[in-house]
Design a protein around this motif. Structure first.
Motif, PDB file in Angstrom:
ATOM      1  N   SER A   1      -4.124   7.945   1.028  1.00 34.63           N
ATOM      2  CA  SER A   1      -3.588   6.674   1.535  1.00 34.63           C
ATOM      3  C   SER A   1      -4.395   5.518   0.978  1.00 34.63           C
ATOM      4  O   SER A   1      -5.617   5.520   1.057  1.00 34.63           O
ATOM      5  CB  SER A   1      -3.629   6.660   3.067  1.00 34.63           C
ATOM      6  N   GLU A   2      -3.722   4.517   0.447  1.00 32.82           N
ATOM      7  CA  GLU A   2      -4.409   3.416  -0.208  1.00 32.82           C
ATOM      8  C   GLU A   2      -5.073   2.451   0.760  1.00 32.82           C
ATOM      9  O   GLU A   2      -5.928   1.677   0.360  1.00 32.82           O
ATOM     10  CB  GLU A   2      -3.437   2.656  -1.111  1.00 32.82           C
ATOM     11  N   ASN A   3      -4.717   2.469   2.010  1.00 33.06           N
ATOM     12  CA  ASN A   3      -5.366   1.550   2.953  1.00 33.06           C
ATOM     13  C   ASN A   3      -6.578   2.177   3.616  1.00 33.06           C
ATOM     14  O   ASN A   3      -7.159   1.616   4.524  1.00 33.06           O
ATOM     15  CB  ASN A   3      -4.390   1.059   4.026  1.00 33.06           C
TER      16      ASN A   3
ATOM     17  N   ARG B   1      -8.126   7.739  -1.651  1.00 33.03           N
ATOM     18  CA  ARG B   1      -7.000   6.940  -2.142  1.00 33.03           C
ATOM     19  C   ARG B   1      -5.802   7.815  -2.497  1.00 33.03           C
ATOM     20  O   ARG B   1      -4.660   7.356  -2.467  1.00 33.03           O
ATOM     21  CB  ARG B   1      -7.435   6.139  -3.362  1.00 33.03           C
TER      22      ARG B   1
ATOM     23  N   ARG C   1       4.179   9.038  -4.557  1.00 32.34           N
ATOM     24  CA  ARG C   1       3.679   7.910  -3.771  1.00 32.34           C
ATOM     25  C   ARG C   1       4.837   7.235  -3.039  1.00 32.34           C
ATOM     26  O   ARG C   1       5.881   6.948  -3.641  1.00 32.34           O
ATOM     27  CB  ARG C   1       2.974   6.887  -4.664  1.00 32.34           C
TER      28      ARG C   1
ATOM     29  N   PRO D   1       0.835  -1.207   0.000  1.00 25.48           N
ATOM     30  CA  PRO D   1       0.000   0.000   0.000  1.00 25.48           C
ATOM     31  C   PRO D   1       0.869   1.257   0.000  1.00 25.48           C
ATOM     32  O   PRO D   1       1.898   1.326   0.677  1.00 25.48           O
ATOM     33  CB  PRO D   1      -0.797  -0.125   1.305  1.00 25.48           C
TER      34      PRO D   1
ATOM     35  N   LEU E   1      -3.379   6.565 -10.898  1.00 25.32           N
ATOM     36  CA  LEU E   1      -3.322   5.431  -9.982  1.00 25.32           C
ATOM     37  C   LEU E   1      -4.047   4.225 -10.562  1.00 25.32           C
ATOM     38  O   LEU E   1      -3.594   3.087 -10.428  1.00 25.32           O
ATOM     39  CB  LEU E   1      -3.942   5.804  -8.639  1.00 25.32           C
TER      40      LEU E   1
ATOM     41  N   ASP F   1      -2.596   0.393 -11.643  1.00 22.16           N
ATOM     42  CA  ASP F   1      -3.132  -0.853 -11.097  1.00 22.16           C
ATOM     43  C   ASP F   1      -3.393  -1.890 -12.178  1.00 22.16           C
ATOM     44  O   ASP F   1      -3.518  -3.078 -11.898  1.00 22.16           O
ATOM     45  CB  ASP F   1      -4.463  -0.587 -10.367  1.00 22.16           C
TER      46      ASP F   1
END
Length: 347
Positions: free
Chosen positions: A108-110, A105, A45, A4, A237, A241
């Motif tokens: 923070s991705e979590n 997101r 990131r 993450p 982003l 992915d």
């Protein structure tokens, strides 16, 4: 699974704050494994684990377990992230929370919660609550209370600064037990806190649910600018992915070899050839097309920089003969590599 990631702006802001409080800056960077240049762009990131390691090092150096909480209360979100600019140009609390969920997101991705928004604005028995649905875990670097403290402290601090004459926060419910710095809570949060509750929620003055609680008007233009920028970041982003980006990351170091095995790439990605084929089909692209497109993009970069010759570019892209590269480049651009290179020099 890739680790993450989060926006570098938050890490840079904490690094500055912890350093001002006495934590050695170099030691914080060493603990995180990051470099100063990793934090130059707030939209860059960096791994969340690096941030957590930096927080742990900062707490150890200052002997202040409330360091992250104080940092959150003392800093402005709009100086750290584009999401802060969006929130501050939103039309109301409900609108700002909608945007927060939309762009989480980018921070923070979590922060994402499967099947529902992270933050919910809830009217309940005449009361108003902001509920945080993020599952809270913990580690040696990041005890479970850190994320929730920062979450609610951010809401509270932004409203204290923006509306100093109005009441916002009234009480908190948290699922964790009293932290080591619980004695500082009355001074920092200034509201009653119920520990070991069944949810994580911040009760606010119900006036913020009413139609009359609209924020200061006149920000529509700025809001549009900020959301367009944020939408572009989200698209980047999402592209990263995709299976295409993963394949490009695998084949780029071996691009000079020319012939690449789809079987090897699938193994490197931890999937079967059939799964990789299916993923490619879902994105509407073939392995050969990705290889060809990456070659074209790198060819343009090499030739535009004028640091390598046409023959060297052909080798770097895995062409066995320069003539094959020339034919491919003319197919891509309608120009010869030499003409493209010279045109770039003229520009």
């Amino acid at each position: 699974m890739s680790e993450p990631m989060m926006a570098a702006g938050f890490v840079a802001a904490f690094l500055d704050y912890a350093s001002e409080k006495g934590a050695p800056r170099g030691a914080l960077l060493t603990a995180s494994g990051l470099r100063e240049e990793d934090l130059d762009d707030q939209d860059n990131r960096v791994p969340i684990a690096a941030y957590q390691a930096m927080i742990g090092a900062g707490i150890a150096a200052t002997q202040d377990t409330a360091l992250l909480l104080r940092h959150t209360l003392d800093t402005k979100l709009e100086t750290i992230s584009i999401v802060g600019q969006i929130v501050h140009t939103s039309a109301s609390l409900a609108h700002s929370i909608e945007q927060l969920n939309r762009y989480l997101r980018l921070m923070s991705e979590n922060d994402a919660v499967a099947g529902q928004d992270r933050f919910e604005l809830l009217a309940q028995n005449g009361e108003a609550w902001i509920v945080d649905h993020m599952p809270i875990g913990g580690s040696s670097e990041a005890p479970p209370y850190l994320a929730l403290e920062a979450s609610f402290a951010r809401f509270i601090s932004e409203f204290r600064r923006s509306f100093p004459d109005l009441t916002f926060e009234l009480e908190m419910e948290v699922t964790y037990g009293p932290p080591p710095h619980v004695q500082d809570y009355p001074d920092l949060f200034r509201v009653p806190v119920r520990f070991n509750s069944t949810r994580n929620a911040l009760r606010i003055d119900p006036v913020w649910l009413s139609a009359d609680s609209a924020f200061e008007p006149g920000h529509q233009y700025a809001f549009g600018i900020f959301t367009r920028h944020a939408d572009g970041l989200l698209q980047e982003l999402e592209r990263s992915d995709g299976i295409r980006a993963q394949i490009e990351g695998q084949i780029l170091p071996d691009l000079h070899k020319g012939s690449l095995s789809m079987d090897k790439i699938s193994r490197d990605l931890g999937m079967s050839r059939q799964t990789l084929y299916r993923r490619l089909k879902e994105e509407g692209v073939t392995f050969a097309e990705i290889h060809d497109s990456l070659r074209e993009r790198m060819a343009r970069d090499y030739l535009a920089a004028r640091k390598v010759s046409v023959n060297e570019t052909a080798y770097l892209l895995g062409f066995s003969e320069a003539s094959s590269f020339v034919r491919a480049f003319k197919r891509w651009t309608g120009m010869t590599p030499s003409a493209f290179r010279e045109e770039g020099a003229g520009a």
